[in-house]
Design an enzyme around this catalytic site. Structure first.
Site, PDB file in Angstrom:
ATOM      1  N   HIS A 110      16.216  25.249  35.894  1.00  0.00           N
ATOM      2  CA  HIS A 110      15.998  25.146  37.335  1.00  0.00           C
ATOM      3  C   HIS A 110      16.150  23.542  37.414  1.00  0.00           C
ATOM      4  O   HIS A 110      15.700  22.649  36.845  1.00  0.00           O
ATOM      5  CB  HIS A 110      14.120  25.439  37.345  1.00  0.00           C
ATOM      6  CG  HIS A 110      13.666  26.766  37.138  1.00  0.00           C
ATOM      7  ND1 HIS A 110      13.683  27.371  35.735  1.00  0.00           N
ATOM      8  CD2 HIS A 110      14.137  27.989  38.200  1.00  0.00           C
ATOM      9  CE1 HIS A 110      13.279  28.248  35.790  1.00  0.00           C
ATOM     10  NE2 HIS A 110      13.456  29.023  36.867  1.00  0.00           N
ATOM     11  N   ASP A 114      13.438  21.736  36.548  1.00  0.00           N
ATOM     12  CA  ASP A 114      13.292  21.471  35.392  1.00  0.00           C
ATOM     13  C   ASP A 114      13.722  20.261  34.837  1.00  0.00           C
ATOM     14  O   ASP A 114      13.108  19.007  33.676  1.00  0.00           O
ATOM     15  CB  ASP A 114      13.597  22.354  34.576  1.00  0.00           C
ATOM     16  CG  ASP A 114      13.274  23.907  34.297  1.00  0.00           C
ATOM     17  OD1 ASP A 114      12.154  23.996  34.836  1.00  0.00           O
ATOM     18  OD2 ASP A 114      14.612  24.784  34.356  1.00  0.00           O
TER      19      ASP A 114
END
Ligand code: XLS
Ligand code: NI
Ligand code: NI
Length: 437
Positions: free
Chosen positions: A101, A104
């Site tokens: 993501h 992240d």
């Protein structure tokens, strides 16, 4: 940079008799199965969020994970260092792909433009590491569920400004996925659902989701990003009901909004079971619609009712998964993404290796077993024979659409009683599968 896993060297295939826990006993990347290497069949990916951001926290307790390379901050500098650690891990493990993501890999800034800049800085590192190692991005995605702004959903928020913000975030996430030559892009509607219908205009929210995905498709075409989009079904958690609840619901949604040609599905085991289905059921639903794109390989705990995201170590599960994947002709752009986390009690860095090795070996065995079942042919033969009444006579006529109720009535009246059905032989078939496991 000093090595993060100095005592671990490249994990090698040592065969089933090996007692070395840091070796593969079944995953032999170049071994051919049905004419294709295990590596190309399975297309393993490491998930950034669990493996490099997971700290072992749960609702009742703080993180437990020991990660010596972490400095305790969510700084940009740490993000760059962590990206290099991730690639050291993946290289030693020998996986060809990873998935992330946006949030992240890079910290969220105070503004959207600062977040975008942070992302650009880390994407440079990811790109360099991809080039250095040959490890590729299986798919990218945007995190539209952690930040409080998304409390009511992203594209299905009651607040139009949140929709706009989410659109901007996804636009950027698609751009960086494109930049990193991602083989796909995933939409998991983290909070695209509701917690109570008392405050929810469901029809309007689902329309907004349709509009959002249409704009994403338009943008993808505009920038020439040709990798597929996937929707990842999940019925609940964090919301009470998520609109992309299962494969069938997603397919119906895509059909309703004219998006069926633009999306495939990314099916996750623990989401299937949360929806009250087996993983194989979800895979079969997706594959029958020619929409099985990729899988999130994990498993739940049968006694716990939530998304525990455990590493898949059950041979029956991986055999079933691989039977369906082989039947559909294998992955093209998709792969086997370990959307799984080590248990809170498995806090050592080496546990990350043990967990992935377990998942990879279990899938390798599932692949071999599924191929052996196919080679043997008795299972497929049984299913084929079970439907033989459709291969000729009236069955054939029905399938080709050349009859109607009136003719079928005439036919049925002449039949007298129907010839005895043949047995389904479930127990016989279950035992047949056991022959191979
Ligand atoms: C959460 C989902 C998520 C997606 C990516 O349950 O599995 O991790 O795979 O957003
Ligand atoms: Ni997932
Ligand atoms: Ni999940």
């Amino acid at each position: 940079m000093a090595a993060a896993f100095p005592k671990i060297s490249k994990i090698a295939y040592e065969g089933p008799d090996s007692k070395n826990p840091l070796s593969f006993r079944h995953y032999n990347s170049e071994e051919l199965v049905e004419g294709k290497s295990m590596k190309d069949h399975l297309r393993f990916a490491v998930t950034y969020w669990h493996t490099f951001r997971g700290q072992g926290a749960d609702m009742f307790g703080v993180g437990t994970a020991i990660r010596p390379w972490e400095d305790g901050t969510n700084s940009l500098k740490m993000a760059q260092k962590r990206a290099r650690v991730a690639f050291e891990f993946m290289e030693k493990l020998g996986v060809p792909f990873y998935a992330f993501h946006d949030r992240d890999v890079a910290p969220e800034g105070k503004t959207l433009s600062e977040s975008n800049k942070n992302l650009d800085v880390v994407v440079k590192v990811l790109k360099a590491e991809q080039e250095r190692t040959g490890i590729q991005l299986l798919w990218g995605t945007a995190c539209l569920f952690v930040h409080p702004r998304y409390m009511h959903g992203a594209s299905t928020s009651c607040n139009a400004d949140v929709f706009a913000y989410a659109a901007a975030q996804v636009k950027k996430a698609i751009e960086v996925t494109h930049e990193l030559k991602g083989a796909g892009y995933v939409f998991w509607g983290g909070r695209e659902g509701y917690t109570t219908l008392l405050n929810t205009d469901m029809a309007r929210e689902v329309d907004h989701l349709g509009l959002f995905l249409r704009m994403a498709v338009d943008y993808k075409k505009k920038i020439g990003f040709s990798a597929p989009f996937y929707i990842e079904p999940k019925p609940k958690e964090p919301t009470k009901h998520q609109y992309d609840s299962d494969a069938a619901a997603c397919l119906n949604f895509l059909r309703q909004y004219g998006l069926l040609g633009d999306f495939k599905l990314n099916i996750e085991t623990n989401h299937a079971t949360l929806a009250g289905h087996s993983m194989q059921h979800e895979l079969e639903v997706a594959a029958s619609a020619n929409a099985l794109g990729s899988i999130d390989a994990n498993t739940g705990d049968t006694l716990l009712g939530w998304d525990t995201d455990q590493f898949p170590t059950d041979l029956y599960l991986t055999t079933q998964v691989m039977l369906t994947i082989l039947k559909m002709g294998g992955f093209t752009t998709g792969g086997t993404n370990f959307d799984a986390k080590v248990r809170r009690e498995s806090f050592d860095p080496v546990d990350l290796f043990y967990a992935h090795i377990a998942g990879m070996d279990t899938f390798a065995r599932g692949l071999r077993i599924a191929a052996a079942i196919r080679r043997d042919g008795r299972l497929a033969e049984f299913v084929k024979n079970r439907y033989s009444s459709w291969d000729s006579g009236m069955g054939k006529k029905i399938e080709s659409g050349k009859t109607d109720f009136a003719e079928l009535e005439k036919y049925a009246l002449k039949l007298g009683e129907i010839k005895t059905n043949t047995s389904g032989r479930q127990e016989f078939l279950e035992n047949l599968i056991n022959e191979f496991i």
